[in-house]
Design a protein around this motif. Structure first.
Motif, PDB file in Angstrom:
ATOM      1  N   GLY A  15       0.788  -1.219   0.037  1.00  0.00           N
ATOM      2  CA  GLY A  15      -0.239   0.010  -0.203  1.00  0.00           C
ATOM      3  C   GLY A  15       1.037   0.865  -0.133  1.00  0.00           C
ATOM      4  O   GLY A  15      -0.058   2.272  -0.363  1.00  0.00           O
ATOM      5  N   VAL A  18      -0.095   3.030  -2.878  1.00  0.00           N
ATOM      6  CA  VAL A  18      -0.758   3.914  -3.096  1.00  0.00           C
ATOM      7  C   VAL A  18      -0.748   5.350  -2.346  1.00  0.00           C
ATOM      8  O   VAL A  18      -0.959   5.818  -2.401  1.00  0.00           O
ATOM      9  CB  VAL A  18      -2.354   3.163  -2.545  1.00  0.00           C
ATOM     10  N   THR A 184      -1.817  -3.820  -4.531  1.00  0.00           N
ATOM     11  CA  THR A 184      -1.130  -2.634  -4.364  1.00  0.00           C
ATOM     12  C   THR A 184       0.305  -3.225  -4.140  1.00  0.00           C
ATOM     13  O   THR A 184       1.134  -1.919  -4.670  1.00  0.00           O
ATOM     14  CB  THR A 184      -1.635  -2.055  -3.201  1.00  0.00           C
ATOM     15  N   GLY A 207      -3.730   3.203  -8.493  1.00  0.00           N
ATOM     16  CA  GLY A 207      -3.209   3.653  -6.932  1.00  0.00           C
ATOM     17  C   GLY A 207      -3.515   5.593  -7.511  1.00  0.00           C
ATOM     18  O   GLY A 207      -3.531   6.228  -6.778  1.00  0.00           O
TER      19      GLY A 207
END
Length: 259
Positions: A15, A18, A184, A207
């Motif tokens: 993540g 992101v 991700t 993202g």
């Protein structure tokens, strides 16, 4: 509330891809990131386990006064976000494989999707993809073994390359012109994917779209940080800090936290 942080959680370090998009689009927003690497990967767990882990992460972020939570994990989104939205009084941003733009723009009418088992077998994923499967051949591939290698700092290793060759072959044989990344963690495979795929194949991850949606919801809810002071970013992991620290280019400190 505007200066309160955005909470972000993932089944590990993926993540952060992101987070980087959110940081770029919303430079004044404070964030708290939870890397639940001790429980990675989520993709092979049951729906009940994924939901319980998502609740645990959410409650920790809410206890730290997060004004909005980004579920920066495809598997957690597809298995848990409906329950999270009905259970907690904060906005949630989820992340789903970008099958829609790939399907609508494909010239060869063949699209590949690389994702975890938890995402590909979820009800939400099937609801989304069934709409676009009528006109496009979608080649789904479970990325077994990819997340553990990335979590171990081996995103561009020869071991990873050998794995990707096997996973990409049916897609290349089907003449895909889009590859959708449904996890991700997978943007960190980009160097190898560009090497292994034909040059005409476009790679899509979600993202940037998640960052745009985060901004839109903050504006709608009047939660956008209007201060222009330098943002603070806190990163926590319940595993070793070295790998995530490397992905962040040593830019931000990472603390170990048992959760």
């Amino acid at each position: 509330m505007s200066t309160q942080p955005i909470g972000i959680f993932d089944s590990g370090i993926g993540g952060t891809s992101v987070f980087k998009e959110i940081e770029a689009l919303l430079p004044f927003e404070n964030t708290i990131y939870l890397a639940d690497s001790a429980n990675a990967p989520y993709g092979n767990k049951s729906a009940e386990e994924i939901l319980n882990l998502s609740i645990k992460n959410t409650e920790l972020l809410i206890s730290r006064n997060c004004k909005l939570i980004v579920v920066a994990c495809n598997t957690a989104t597809t298995n848990a976000i409906k329950t999270l939205r009905t259970s907690y009084n904060v906005p949630f941003i989820g992340i789903e494989p970008a099958i829609k733009p790939a399907s609508l723009n494909s010239k060869t009418k063949a699209v590949g999707i690389l994702a975890t088992k938890g995402t590909l077998t979820s009800q939400l994923f099937h609801e989304t993809t069934n709409v676009y499967k009528k006109d496009v051949h979608v080649i789904e591939q479970i990325g077994d073994g990819i997340v553990p290698l990335i979590e171990a700092g081996k995103a561009t290793s020869s071991e990873m390359k050998d794995l990707l060759k096997v996973y990409l072959k049916p897609m290349i044989d089907a003449n895909i012109d889009y590859l959708v990344l449904g996890c991700t963690h997978y943007p960190y495979l980009m160097p190898l994917l560009l090497e292994l795929l034909p040059h005409n194949v476009k790679i899509i991850d979600s993202g940037e779209a998640v960052a745009r949606q985060t901004k839109a919801v903050l504006e709608q809810q009047h939660l956008l940080n209007t201060h222009t002071t330098k943002a603070t970013h806190q990163f926590y992991t319940n595993a070793t800090v070295e790998i995530i620290q490397t992905l962040l280019n040593e830019k931000y400190p990472v603390d170990y936290l048992k959760f």
